[in-house]
Design an enzyme around this catalytic site. Structure first.
Site, PDB file in Angstrom:
ATOM      1  CB  SER A 176      -0.842  -0.074   1.149  1.00  0.00           C
ATOM      2  OG  SER A 176      -1.834  -1.181   1.063  1.00  0.00           O
ATOM      3  CG  ASP A 177       3.193   2.439   3.412  1.00  0.00           C
ATOM      4  OD1 ASP A 177       2.013   3.457   3.599  1.00  0.00           O
ATOM      5  OD2 ASP A 177       3.446   1.918   4.379  1.00  0.00           O
ATOM      6  CB  VAL A 178       6.244   0.619  -2.065  1.00  0.00           C
ATOM      7  CG1 VAL A 178       7.178   0.560  -1.036  1.00  0.00           C
ATOM      8  CG2 VAL A 178       5.438  -0.722  -2.154  1.00  0.00           C
TER       9      VAL A 178
END
Length: 431
Positions: A176-178
């Site tokens: 989700s972050d990257v």
């Protein structure tokens, strides 16, 4: 002739001359600006006077600040209290001289500081402003806190990741972050093209939940076609078989992807007489009967080591590959020749840096270390017209942070040298 990543210098960088304000923390926002930095942009990290909280996250026996170093390499650092009027004015002044601002505070937080897109756009009509958040800048979930695992769950990813007995598992990487960082970088690059063509600035709104849900093409298609909720399949594919991981005689695992055109070759290599079995006559039938098919194939793979099977399968044109561990990938020859992992403690604060995976003439990729807290504060404020006395007063009041006497300034020479020239270029372009 195409230059290698090592030979592509600053003069050929795709984003040379683009100045970016990085008002981010954690992972999604910093990863977005790291991509842009690796493509040649000059990135100035705006962080609290006490330093970004990720600097305190230390790993390993020597307690290196790994998360911060990996996602802030080759950036400058301005330590400033944006909540103070004087600090907010510094950021506003920098925005006027910048091309891009990236922030990942909770929705509305920058506006409450007088630093939202609507606050800046009148003075910065060409500014590309990117906001990264858990659920976006509007909608019923706007104010909910979003982190990687919550986004994986909300987006449906967690419901289809795990084993066939229903045990769920999160993705092993913080996707989700990257992923949101990547979507943010894509949006920024597209908006920069329009701005450079005279179309004005833009507001980019990307969210962790959106980023992962946007990757659900197969699963959404499956649900729409059948009306059945997709469930975890372990390593199996949702629409094809055999397409999963198998354990070999030596305990090692390989992944096999034998679509229709490779089916007969697979049967030949494994010495399996399955061509006349109606359960496996077509790709669709093999998918419907994937469990018994997997059991048959697993029996054959258990008779020889993984390297044997990979050799004969590849020779026969059947897609396959090893299930590598992290220790395998950082020393892998394929990744090494492509420069994906950089092992150079002279240039970086970490023994291994993960590069941006774009190999091209004009993409210099990872170049230098993360900065010390406030390494560029003095140079940046000097470029804005602040004299030494005023800078000292701001530091005394806690509005800005500067390196202490005798403290190492990492990254300051590069960012400090470019701060004035980049600011001047941007200001001149807007006259």
């Amino acid at each position: 002739m195409t230059a290698t990543a090592e030979s592509a210098g600053p003069g050929s960088a795709f984003l040379r001359g683009v100045r970016i304000l990085d008002v981010t923390g954690a992972l999604a926002g910093p990863y977005c600006t790291t991509i842009l930095s690796d493509l040649g942009a000059e990135v100035l990290k705006i962080e609290p006077v006490t330093g970004d909280r990720m600097r305190a996250r230390r790993l390993g026996p020597d307690r290196r600040p790994i998360p911060f170093d990996l996602t802030h390499r080759d950036k400058g650092s301005l330590a400033v209290d944006m909540k103070s009027p004087a600090g907010a004015e510094i950021v506003r002044s920098l925005a006027r001289r910048s091309d891009v601002l990236v922030e990942n505070f909770r929705a509305g937080a920058m506006a409450r500081l007088g630093l939202g897109y609507e606050d800046l756009r009148l003075d910065c009509p060409d500014l590309v402003y990117c906001s990264i958040s858990g659920f976006g800048q509007f909608g019923p979930m706007r104010d909910a806190k979003g982190i990687d695992l919550i986004a994986q769950a909300y987006s449906g990813l967690l419901s289809v990741t795990g084993t066939t007995d229903g045990r769920l598992a999160k993705a092993g990487f913080p996707v989700s972050d990257v992923g949101t960082g990547m979507w943010g970088a894509i949006g920024v690059l597209a908006a920069l093209l329009r701005a450079r063509a005279g179309g004005g600035g833009a507001y980019i709104d990307v969210a962790l939940a959106d980023a992962v849900a946007a990757w659900s093409m197969w699963e959404v298609a499956d649900y729409v076609a059948t009306g059945v909720e997709p469930a975890p399949l372990g390593t199996a594919h949702r629409l094809a078989a055999p397409y999963e991981a198998f354990t070999c005689q030596d305990g090692a695992t390989l992944v096999l992807g034998a679509v229709d055109r490779a089916w007969e070759s697979l049967c030949t290599v494994l010495e399996l007489d399955l061509r006349g079995d109606p359960r496996f006559a077509t790709e669709y039938e093999r998918f419907l009967h994937r469990a018994p098919l997997a059991e048959i194939i697993q029996g054959r793979f258990a008779t020889a080591p993984r390297d044997h099977w990979m050799g004969v399968l590849r020779t026969a044109g059947v897609p396959c590959g090893p299930v590598n561990g992290i220790g395998d990938i950082v020393t892998d020859e394929q990744f090494a020749v492509r420069g994906l992992f950089v092992h150079d403690e002279d240039r970086f604060a970490q023994p291994t840096i993960v590069n941006t995976p774009i190999v091209a003439d004009g993409a210099p990729r990872a170049r230098g270390r993360a900065p010390g807290v406030g390494a560029d504060t003095v140079a940046v404020l000097t470029g804005l017209g602040y004299d030494d006395e005023r800078i000292a007063a701001l530091a005394e009041a806690g509005v800005v942070g500067v390196p202490k006497a005798g403290e190492a300034v990492i990254g300051g020479a590069r960012a400090g040298t470019e701060a004035d020239t980049s600011a001047d270029r941007s200001a001149e372009a807007r006259k």
